[in-house]
Design a protein around this motif. Structure first.
Motif, PDB file in Angstrom:
ATOM      1  N   ALA A  10       0.828  -1.211   0.000  1.00  0.00           N
ATOM      2  CA  ALA A  10       0.000   0.000   0.000  1.00  0.00           C
ATOM      3  C   ALA A  10       0.861   1.259   0.000  1.00  0.00           C
ATOM      4  CB  ALA A  10      -0.925  -0.014   1.213  1.00  0.00           C
ATOM      5  N   VAL A  11       1.970   1.235   0.743  1.00  0.00           N
ATOM      6  CA  VAL A  11       2.878   2.397   0.789  1.00  0.00           C
ATOM      7  C   VAL A  11       3.515   2.624  -0.582  1.00  0.00           C
ATOM      8  CG1 VAL A  11       5.073   3.238   1.761  1.00  0.00           C
ATOM      9  CG2 VAL A  11       3.346   2.218   3.265  1.00  0.00           C
ATOM     10  N   ILE A  12       3.917   1.533  -1.226  1.00  0.00           N
ATOM     11  CA  ILE A  12       4.590   1.644  -2.529  1.00  0.00           C
ATOM     12  C   ILE A  12       3.682   2.285  -3.582  1.00  0.00           C
ATOM     13  CG2 ILE A  12       5.519   0.291  -4.481  1.00  0.00           C
ATOM     14  CD1 ILE A  12       6.680  -1.642  -2.361  1.00  0.00           C
ATOM     15  N   VAL A  13       2.387   1.920  -3.566  1.00  0.00           N
ATOM     16  CA  VAL A  13       1.478   2.500  -4.567  1.00  0.00           C
ATOM     17  C   VAL A  13       0.764   3.743  -4.042  1.00  0.00           C
ATOM     18  CG1 VAL A  13       1.182   0.327  -5.814  1.00  0.00           C
ATOM     19  CG2 VAL A  13      -0.425   0.928  -3.975  1.00  0.00           C
ATOM     20  N   ASP A  14       1.292   4.307  -2.924  1.00  0.00           N
ATOM     21  CA  ASP A  14       0.801   5.585  -2.395  1.00  0.00           C
ATOM     22  C   ASP A  14      -0.668   5.581  -1.982  1.00  0.00           C
ATOM     23  OD1 ASP A  14       2.826   7.461  -2.043  1.00  0.00           O
ATOM     24  OD2 ASP A  14       2.995   7.835  -4.191  1.00  0.00           O
ATOM     25  N   LEU A  15      -1.164   4.474  -1.442  1.00  0.00           N
ATOM     26  CA  LEU A  15      -2.523   4.510  -0.876  1.00  0.00           C
ATOM     27  C   LEU A  15      -2.511   5.353   0.398  1.00  0.00           C
ATOM     28  CD1 LEU A  15      -3.897   0.849  -1.269  1.00  0.00           C
ATOM     29  CD2 LEU A  15      -3.948   2.755  -2.889  1.00  0.00           C
ATOM     30  N   ASP A  16      -3.692   5.930   0.744  1.00  0.00           N
ATOM     31  CA  ASP A  16      -3.715   6.801   1.927  1.00  0.00           C
ATOM     32  C   ASP A  16      -3.599   5.989   3.221  1.00  0.00           C
ATOM     33  OD1 ASP A  16      -6.319   5.908   2.816  1.00  0.00           O
ATOM     34  OD2 ASP A  16      -7.168   7.153   1.216  1.00  0.00           O
ATOM     35  N   LYS A  17      -3.340   6.691   4.329  1.00  0.00           N
ATOM     36  CA  LYS A  17      -3.064   6.055   5.630  1.00  0.00           C
ATOM     37  C   LYS A  17      -4.197   5.115   6.064  1.00  0.00           C
ATOM     38  CE  LYS A  17       0.961   7.757   7.037  1.00  0.00           C
ATOM     39  NZ  LYS A  17       2.095   6.870   7.331  1.00  0.00           N
ATOM     40  N   THR A  18      -5.449   5.509   5.811  1.00  0.00           N
ATOM     41  CA  THR A  18      -6.582   4.677   6.223  1.00  0.00           C
ATOM     42  C   THR A  18      -6.542   3.337   5.495  1.00  0.00           C
ATOM     43  OG1 THR A  18      -7.825   6.729   6.340  1.00  0.00           O
ATOM     44  CG2 THR A  18      -9.091   4.688   6.556  1.00  0.00           C
ATOM     45  N   LYS A  19      -6.313   3.382   4.200  1.00  0.00           N
ATOM     46  CA  LYS A  19      -6.250   2.130   3.435  1.00  0.00           C
ATOM     47  C   LYS A  19      -5.043   1.296   3.845  1.00  0.00           C
ATOM     48  CE  LYS A  19      -8.960   3.176  -0.652  1.00  0.00           C
ATOM     49  NZ  LYS A  19      -8.904   3.765  -1.994  1.00  0.00           N
ATOM     50  N   GLN A  20      -3.925   1.968   4.146  1.00  0.00           N
ATOM     51  CA  GLN A  20      -2.749   1.238   4.646  1.00  0.00           C
ATOM     52  C   GLN A  20      -3.101   0.467   5.910  1.00  0.00           C
ATOM     53  OE1 GLN A  20       0.803   3.562   5.327  1.00  0.00           O
ATOM     54  NE2 GLN A  20       0.562   4.690   3.425  1.00  0.00           N
ATOM     55  N   LYS A  21      -3.838   1.146   6.804  1.00  0.00           N
ATOM     56  CA  LYS A  21      -4.208   0.524   8.079  1.00  0.00           C
ATOM     57  C   LYS A  21      -5.189  -0.632   7.853  1.00  0.00           C
ATOM     58  CE  LYS A  21      -5.643   1.737  12.757  1.00  0.00           C
ATOM     59  NZ  LYS A  21      -6.788   0.790  12.781  1.00  0.00           N
ATOM     60  N   ASP A  22      -6.160  -0.421   6.949  1.00  0.00           N
ATOM     61  CA  ASP A  22      -7.119  -1.487   6.629  1.00  0.00           C
ATOM     62  C   ASP A  22      -6.388  -2.728   6.117  1.00  0.00           C
ATOM     63  OD1 ASP A  22      -9.155   0.171   7.321  1.00  0.00           O
ATOM     64  OD2 ASP A  22      -9.780   0.645   5.264  1.00  0.00           O
ATOM     65  N   LEU A  23      -5.425  -2.512   5.234  1.00  0.00           N
ATOM     66  CA  LEU A  23      -4.691  -3.658   4.670  1.00  0.00           C
ATOM     67  C   LEU A  23      -3.832  -4.336   5.724  1.00  0.00           C
ATOM     68  CD1 LEU A  23      -3.858  -2.330   1.125  1.00  0.00           C
ATOM     69  CD2 LEU A  23      -5.005  -4.479   1.666  1.00  0.00           C
ATOM     70  N   TYR A  24      -3.273  -3.547   6.641  1.00  0.00           N
ATOM     71  CA  TYR A  24      -2.496  -4.136   7.728  1.00  0.00           C
ATOM     72  C   TYR A  24      -3.388  -5.024   8.594  1.00  0.00           C
ATOM     73  CZ  TYR A  24       0.733  -4.549  11.663  1.00  0.00           C
ATOM     74  OH  TYR A  24       1.554  -5.050  12.655  1.00  0.00           O
TER      75      TYR A  24
END
Lengths: 204, 204
Positions: free
Chosen positions: B103-117
């Motif tokens: 998610a970080v590599i493709v620049d998704l926002d923090k909320t989506k990063q957290k959801d994926l985590y």
């Protein structure tokens, strides 16, 4: 990995706990080094450069390689050239890396970074010869770790004997001293205490 | 560290060589992960973020902690809540970290990063329950590693039994399926093959 029961006067982890705990703490500290750099207050480009240097010198092309060579040839006497390769990897590259990393942090140019890295390689080699000398000339209490452990190992003492090892250390120390004199004044001032502490440690 | 002689159908390093070699290769690969990121073609701020995530989840507050808990309580049966903590650390955090890093590599926002985590944490837990189920229901050849090894261990089977472990896996898989449905279409498309491969692995 030499199974010593003491390091810097303190019991080693595998004697205090067990092998598994010692291995895991090693993994944890190795990983934590990268975490610390990534969380530091430095610029991102500096952090990336530091991680590049640390991982290159601490990993398969550096410390890990040196440790593997050391274990593989534990019972076979190597030549002087071969143990220089061994200890350059096992000990010296990480010392050289930390000097280069200091240079990166304070934005010294590439040439000075390289000079400090090379200086660190020799300093690391000197450190190892001194350790081997101390192993046969000092008591456990003076050394902060068990001494006279290197009987079967590829120590400088076993390859060169004590007299030649002392000469080898002196030659390296003099080379480092003259390189140090060529550094500019601010750099000399920054490194002074390091030089005083380590350069003639084998004569203590 | 469970001393298994096979992994994914291949002999493990400590059986093919020795313990020291296996430990050193572990150190080398751990360090190489950080080297690879530092040398990648990504932006510096992305590299630093990836290294932060990887080191946090792979180190003392993640995989190393999980492995240490696993070894410490090898012969003491833990509660369900306790082995969830164990496997969240030992297995799930690194899976969660790799999803967040994507998610970080493709620049998704923090909320989506957290959801994926969070999605990755549950996926990791599911992966572990499935592994424990496979240990008792599959042959060595099917599993790609020796099976029926978990007799003394804190496996889900030993704590819940096979039937309840299957239910536990089903519940987790359904939860993940519904979370997956809430992801936007591009994300669903990107994760589809992962989902198909792992979600109902315990029913294979």
């Amino acid at each position: 990995m030499d199974n010593a029961s003491l390091r810097r006067g303190k019991p080693t982890l595998h004697t205090l706990y067990d092998d598994a705990t010692a291995i895991l703490i090693g993994d944890a500290l190795n990983t934590y080094a990268f975490e610390l750099i990534s969380r530091s207050a430095l610029r991102d480009d500096v952090k990336v450069e530091l991680i590049k240097i640390l991982s290159q010198n601490g990993g398969i092309a550096g410390m890990v390689l040196g440790q593997a060579i050391d274990l593989e040839f534990e019972n076979k006497l190597l030549s002087l050239e071969e143990i220089e390769i061994l200890h350059k990897n096992k000990t010296a590259k990480l010392i050289a890396a930390s000097m280069q990393m200091g240079a990166v942090i304070v934005d010294l140019d590439k040439t000075k970074q390289k000079d400090l890295y090379e200086f660190g390689l020799d300093l690391g080699l000197l450190f190892q010869v001194q350790d081997d000398i101390i192993d046969v000339t000092h008591t456990e209490q003076e050394a902060g770790k068990p001494t006279n452990l290197d009987g079967d190992k590829n120590s400088f003492i076993n390859i060169l004997g004590l007299e030649e090892s002392l000469q080898y250390a002196n030659t390296l120390a003099k080379k480092l001293e003259s390189e140090f004199q060529n550094f500019d004044k601010p750099l000399q001032k920054a490194l002074e205490s390091l030089i005083q502490k380590y350069l003639y440690r084998h004569k203590d």
